[in-house]
Write a protein that holds these residues in place. Structure first.
Motif, PDB file in Angstrom:
ATOM      1  N   HIS A  56      41.609  21.514 -54.660  1.00  0.00           N
ATOM      2  CA  HIS A  56      40.643  21.267 -53.575  1.00  0.00           C
ATOM      3  C   HIS A  56      39.197  21.420 -54.032  1.00  0.00           C
ATOM      4  O   HIS A  56      38.295  20.804 -53.461  1.00  0.00           O
ATOM      5  CB  HIS A  56      40.927  22.209 -52.396  1.00  0.00           C
ATOM      6  CG  HIS A  56      40.636  23.656 -52.703  1.00  0.00           C
ATOM      7  ND1 HIS A  56      41.532  24.466 -53.385  1.00  0.00           N
ATOM      8  CD2 HIS A  56      39.556  24.425 -52.440  1.00  0.00           C
ATOM      9  CE1 HIS A  56      41.009  25.674 -53.510  1.00  0.00           C
ATOM     10  NE2 HIS A  56      39.814  25.676 -52.959  1.00  0.00           N
ATOM     11  N   PRO A  70      28.872  10.318 -48.961  1.00  0.00           N
ATOM     12  CA  PRO A  70      29.516   9.388 -48.015  1.00  0.00           C
ATOM     13  C   PRO A  70      29.395   7.915 -48.401  1.00  0.00           C
ATOM     14  O   PRO A  70      30.321   7.137 -48.153  1.00  0.00           O
ATOM     15  CB  PRO A  70      28.778   9.670 -46.696  1.00  0.00           C
ATOM     16  CG  PRO A  70      28.260  11.062 -46.837  1.00  0.00           C
ATOM     17  CD  PRO A  70      27.921  11.226 -48.288  1.00  0.00           C
ATOM     18  N   LEU A 103      31.979   7.230 -51.029  1.00  0.00           N
ATOM     19  CA  LEU A 103      33.293   7.331 -50.397  1.00  0.00           C
ATOM     20  C   LEU A 103      33.613   6.073 -49.591  1.00  0.00           C
ATOM     21  O   LEU A 103      34.713   5.510 -49.695  1.00  0.00           O
ATOM     22  CB  LEU A 103      33.328   8.568 -49.494  1.00  0.00           C
ATOM     23  CG  LEU A 103      34.645   8.868 -48.784  1.00  0.00           C
ATOM     24  CD1 LEU A 103      35.759   9.137 -49.789  1.00  0.00           C
ATOM     25  CD2 LEU A 103      34.477  10.068 -47.853  1.00  0.00           C
ATOM     26  N   LEU A 144      36.492   3.257 -50.454  1.00  0.00           N
ATOM     27  CA  LEU A 144      37.514   2.969 -49.453  1.00  0.00           C
ATOM     28  C   LEU A 144      37.612   1.464 -49.212  1.00  0.00           C
ATOM     29  O   LEU A 144      38.718   0.902 -49.170  1.00  0.00           O
ATOM     30  CB  LEU A 144      37.196   3.694 -48.145  1.00  0.00           C
ATOM     31  CG  LEU A 144      38.149   3.412 -46.974  1.00  0.00           C
ATOM     32  CD1 LEU A 144      39.578   3.804 -47.329  1.00  0.00           C
ATOM     33  CD2 LEU A 144      37.682   4.155 -45.719  1.00  0.00           C
ATOM     34  N   ASP A 156      39.058   5.488 -57.890  1.00  0.00           N
ATOM     35  CA  ASP A 156      38.976   6.602 -56.928  1.00  0.00           C
ATOM     36  C   ASP A 156      39.141   7.943 -57.635  1.00  0.00           C
ATOM     37  O   ASP A 156      38.375   8.886 -57.403  1.00  0.00           O
ATOM     38  CB  ASP A 156      40.068   6.468 -55.858  1.00  0.00           C
ATOM     39  CG  ASP A 156      39.890   5.244 -54.974  1.00  0.00           C
ATOM     40  OD1 ASP A 156      38.760   4.723 -54.886  1.00  0.00           O
ATOM     41  OD2 ASP A 156      40.891   4.798 -54.376  1.00  0.00           O
ATOM     42  N   LEU A 194      35.740  10.164 -57.480  1.00  0.00           N
ATOM     43  CA  LEU A 194      35.749  10.994 -56.275  1.00  0.00           C
ATOM     44  C   LEU A 194      36.245  12.403 -56.584  1.00  0.00           C
ATOM     45  O   LEU A 194      37.053  12.602 -57.505  1.00  0.00           O
ATOM     46  CB  LEU A 194      36.655  10.378 -55.204  1.00  0.00           C
ATOM     47  CG  LEU A 194      36.197   9.065 -54.571  1.00  0.00           C
ATOM     48  CD1 LEU A 194      37.272   8.530 -53.641  1.00  0.00           C
ATOM     49  CD2 LEU A 194      34.877   9.247 -53.827  1.00  0.00           C
ATOM     50  N   SER A 217      39.970  16.114 -53.724  1.00  0.00           N
ATOM     51  CA  SER A 217      40.368  16.129 -52.312  1.00  0.00           C
ATOM     52  C   SER A 217      40.200  14.762 -51.661  1.00  0.00           C
ATOM     53  O   SER A 217      41.024  14.347 -50.839  1.00  0.00           O
ATOM     54  CB  SER A 217      39.566  17.181 -51.542  1.00  0.00           C
ATOM     55  OG  SER A 217      38.171  16.928 -51.666  1.00  0.00           O
ATOM     56  N   HIS A 218      39.147  14.030 -52.036  1.00  0.00           N
ATOM     57  CA  HIS A 218      38.925  12.685 -51.494  1.00  0.00           C
ATOM     58  C   HIS A 218      39.817  11.657 -52.173  1.00  0.00           C
ATOM     59  O   HIS A 218      40.317  10.727 -51.523  1.00  0.00           O
ATOM     60  CB  HIS A 218      37.462  12.293 -51.654  1.00  0.00           C
ATOM     61  CG  HIS A 218      36.533  13.113 -50.828  1.00  0.00           C
ATOM     62  ND1 HIS A 218      35.168  13.156 -51.049  1.00  0.00           N
ATOM     63  CD2 HIS A 218      36.759  13.944 -49.784  1.00  0.00           C
ATOM     64  CE1 HIS A 218      34.595  13.966 -50.178  1.00  0.00           C
ATOM     65  NE2 HIS A 218      35.548  14.460 -49.401  1.00  0.00           N
ATOM     66  N   VAL A 269      43.193  11.279 -50.561  1.00  0.00           N
ATOM     67  CA  VAL A 269      43.292  10.706 -49.220  1.00  0.00           C
ATOM     68  C   VAL A 269      42.950   9.220 -49.174  1.00  0.00           C
ATOM     69  O   VAL A 269      43.565   8.455 -48.430  1.00  0.00           O
ATOM     70  CB  VAL A 269      42.373  11.487 -48.251  1.00  0.00           C
ATOM     71  CG1 VAL A 269      42.376  10.852 -46.861  1.00  0.00           C
ATOM     72  CG2 VAL A 269      42.808  12.939 -48.175  1.00  0.00           C
ATOM     73  N   VAL A 270      41.955   8.792 -49.964  1.00  0.00           N
ATOM     74  CA  VAL A 270      41.453   7.415 -49.869  1.00  0.00           C
ATOM     75  C   VAL A 270      42.544   6.364 -50.063  1.00  0.00           C
ATOM     76  O   VAL A 270      42.642   5.421 -49.258  1.00  0.00           O
ATOM     77  CB  VAL A 270      40.280   7.199 -50.853  1.00  0.00           C
ATOM     78  CG1 VAL A 270      39.978   5.705 -51.021  1.00  0.00           C
ATOM     79  CG2 VAL A 270      39.037   7.909 -50.340  1.00  0.00           C
TER      80      VAL A 270
END
Length: 202
Positions: A28, A46, A49, A53, A85, A89, A92-93, A96-97
């Motif tokens: 994390h 952001p 990110l 995405l 990614d 990133l 943690s990101h 998820v992406v």
């Protein structure tokens, strides 16, 4: 729908969730492996990110149909987007992406619910292993070194391997081909694709 397919999708959903939680707890605090902020000053936080995405969704939507007997598999640029990614990133990101991109892509294509859940669960499991492998062998902010490339190749092989095994189970349930025959037939292509996707993504 075969009862075995429902059990497979449920088991994969549980596995994907568990691996995501495990990788999230372990990594994390891990930052990105590489950064493009020195070249693109806005490419962080952001904005980065959101961009990744969108690129990952686009990678999922551009597909080539490959036939397996009576069934068809879609080959996309999704894996290359996942490599990017994982590189750019925080862990943690990066976990998820790809899963979120798969859900968005399924909504755009109006896939059936069972296929949507299968794809998302499969990618959740594969991405968790990919992120874990890369961050176990490569420190954050290390950049695109030889060690990073080797970790990416290993992680991508694990990613494509998990996808291949999961898909082979589906084809085995829907057709007459033994699952492990499908794995053997697809292993060489998956290996070549893994190296190619690292080259594209890196």
């Amino acid at each position: 729908m075969p009862a075995g397919l429902k059990r497979l999708v449920l088991a994969l959903a549980v596995l994907g969730t568990g691996l995501q939680l495990g990788a999230g707890l372990l990594f994390h605090a891990a930052g990105p492996i590489a950064s493009v902020q020195t070249r693109l000053g806005w490419a962080h936080g952001p904005a980065l990110l959101a961009l990744l995405l969108v690129l990952t969704v686009a990678g999922d939507l551009v597909a080539v149909q490959v036939r397996h007997g009576e069934e068809h598999e879609e080959l996309t640029l999704f894996e290359a987007a996942v490599v990017i990614d994982v590189l750019l990133l925080p862990a943690s990101h990066a976990l998820v992406v790809p899963v979120l991109a798969s859900l968005i892509g399924s909504a755009i294509r109006r896939r059936e619910m069972v296929k949507t859940v299968f794809n998302a669960s499969n990618l959740a499991a594969a991405t968790a292993v990919f992120v874990a492998v890369v961050h176990l062998f490569t420190p954050a902010t290390s950049g695109l070194t030889t060690r990073t490339v080797l970790a990416l190749v290993l992680g991508t092989l694990a990613f494509t391997g998990i996808n291949l095994v999961a898909l082979s189970r589906v084809y085995g349930l829907l057709g007459d081909d033994p699952p492990w025959q499908i794995v053997r037939d697809g292993a060489r292509l998956s290996g070549v694709m893994a190296i190619g996707m690292v080259a594209l993504g890196g």
